[in-house]
Design a protein around this motif. Structure first.
Motif, PDB file in Angstrom:
ATOM      1  N   GLU A 161      58.745 -28.277 -33.609  1.00 15.73           N
ATOM      2  CA  GLU A 161      59.968 -27.475 -33.631  1.00 15.73           C
ATOM      3  C   GLU A 161      60.159 -26.742 -34.949  1.00 15.73           C
ATOM      4  O   GLU A 161      61.125 -25.979 -35.097  1.00 15.73           O
ATOM      5  N   GLY A 162      59.274 -26.965 -35.888  1.00 16.89           N
ATOM      6  CA  GLY A 162      59.306 -26.200 -37.124  1.00 16.89           C
ATOM      7  C   GLY A 162      59.887 -26.889 -38.334  1.00 16.89           C
ATOM      8  O   GLY A 162      59.991 -26.279 -39.407  1.00 16.89           O
ATOM      9  N   ARG A 336      63.711 -23.615 -36.548  1.00 19.16           N
ATOM     10  CA  ARG A 336      62.473 -23.706 -37.318  1.00 19.16           C
ATOM     11  C   ARG A 336      62.722 -24.365 -38.673  1.00 19.16           C
ATOM     12  O   ARG A 336      62.201 -23.951 -39.705  1.00 19.16           O
TER      13      ARG A 336
END
Length: 362
Positions: A161-162, A336
């Motif tokens: 998901e960053g 992110r």
């Protein structure tokens, strides 16, 4: 602008985290127990705050209603920091820390929300004159899973998901190794054991934690205010972080000499007023704050305003769970691994009335 009423509102919002909800708290943890504070004024402005309430929401609400709020009704909202200190003096006989300071924290946040709204600016601009940033790096703060498979799964998920930083709440090395092994070494990695180890145990594993590229070890020993033990452990080659259980800048004066990363929690430390005093302590000691902020309401928003106001704010802690509802209506999630900071008058929080009604516990 005078205070006409101060009302605590208790909520309990279920969440999912993929784990069993045991290990960190006295009982199974699967709900976000919130104590919102609503302050109304004779001008029609309403301020919102949040007092720490996990597993103690009813007791904190009672402290607000019966002890902390009454002396403030009828007072003018012009200097929240002065009101905070006045109340700390008046409440000293009733326990300067714990539930009393939790209650005061929620009221203080709401007072600052009101002051900024009255001046038509966001809180960060009110405090600093200008916003220092519009986004802040956020780290994924995972719950305790007690399973190597689950730790690896959720570390991998957060990385996809960053997130560029991930924190574990595991207390045994197999799970800690699994978490580090599941993500790239370019992703920073921290370990919070919530005061579960002895000093000897912590000292024995620090060499391996260093080898795992651990950025910090958080709250390694009980009691959390054992400054001497924290200082000794910090001399062993790994940064120590602590402070979520410390109340007021007084305790952070001791903590500054014992840890690398102080971690004030705005709903526990004494609100915005004490958070700013803690920031001054950190600034004087050349330290970066890594605040404790596993919140989803006004505590979340107020912490982000501190990020926008203070140069010494490091990363934002995002509790890696999925609430059943968002008290502000819209999800407050990093993108992110970056968290946007609202630029609305006050702390940037207004509740969703339907959520208040559905999840109220009193």
């Amino acid at each position: 602008m005078k205070i006409t009423a101060i009302d605590p509102i208790t909520l309990s919002i279920p969440f999912e985290d993929g784990g069993a909800g045991v290990g960190i708290t006295p009982q199974r943890w699967h709900t976000l127990d919130m104590v919102l504070v609503r302050i109304t004024t004779d001008t029609g402005l309403v301020g919102w705050g949040e007092a720490f309430g996990y597993f103690c929401s009813r007791a904190v609400a009672a402290h607000i209603r019966d002890l902390v709020a009454p002396p403030l009704v009828g007072r003018t909202v012009d200097d929240p920091a002065a009101l905070n200190l006045e109340l700390q003096r008046r409440l000293a006989l009733f326990g300067r820390y714990g539930l009393t300071i939790f209650a005061l924290s929620g009221i203080d946040i709401a007072l600052w929300d009101l002051k900024a709204k009255a001046e038509g600016v966001d809180l960060a601009t009110l405090i600093a004159g200008r916003r220092k940033r519009e986004h802040v790096d956020a780290y994924a703060s995972l719950v305790r899973y007690g399973s190597t498979e689950l730790v690896a799964r959720y570390c991998e998920k957060a990385a996809r998901e960053g997130y560029r930083s991930i924190k574990l709440h595991e207390v045994t090395m197999p799970e800690i190794r699994a978490g580090r092994g599941a993500i790239d070494r370019a992703i920073s990695f921290t370990v919070d054991v919530n005061c579960s180890w002895t000093e000897d145990r912590a000292a024995s594993v620090i060499p391996e934690l260093v080898a795992l590229d651990t950025l910090w070890l958080e709250e390694p020993v009980f009691p959390p205010e054992d400054w001497d033990a924290l200082r000794r452990l910090g001399a062993l080659g790994l940064a120590i972080a602590a402070g979520e259980n410390a109340c007021t800048a007084q305790e952070f004066g001791h903590l500054a000499q014992a840890v690398r990363y102080p971690q004030p929690s705005i709903t526990k430390v004494g609100g915005v007023s004490e958070f700013l005093r803690v920031a001054a302590v950190a600034r004087a000691n050349g330290q970066m704050l890594m605040p404790h902020s596993p919140y989803f309401g006004p505590g979340h928003c107020a912490t982000l305003q501190m990020a926008a106001a203070l140069d010494e704010f490091g990363m934002f802690e995002h509790l890696y769970v999925e609430p059943q509802a968002w008290v502000g209506g819209e999800p407050q999630l990093p993108e992110r691994g970056r968290m946007g900071i609202a630029q609305r008058p006050g702390i940037g929080f207004e509740p969703d009335p339907e959520v208040l009604q559905r999840y109220a516990t009193s």
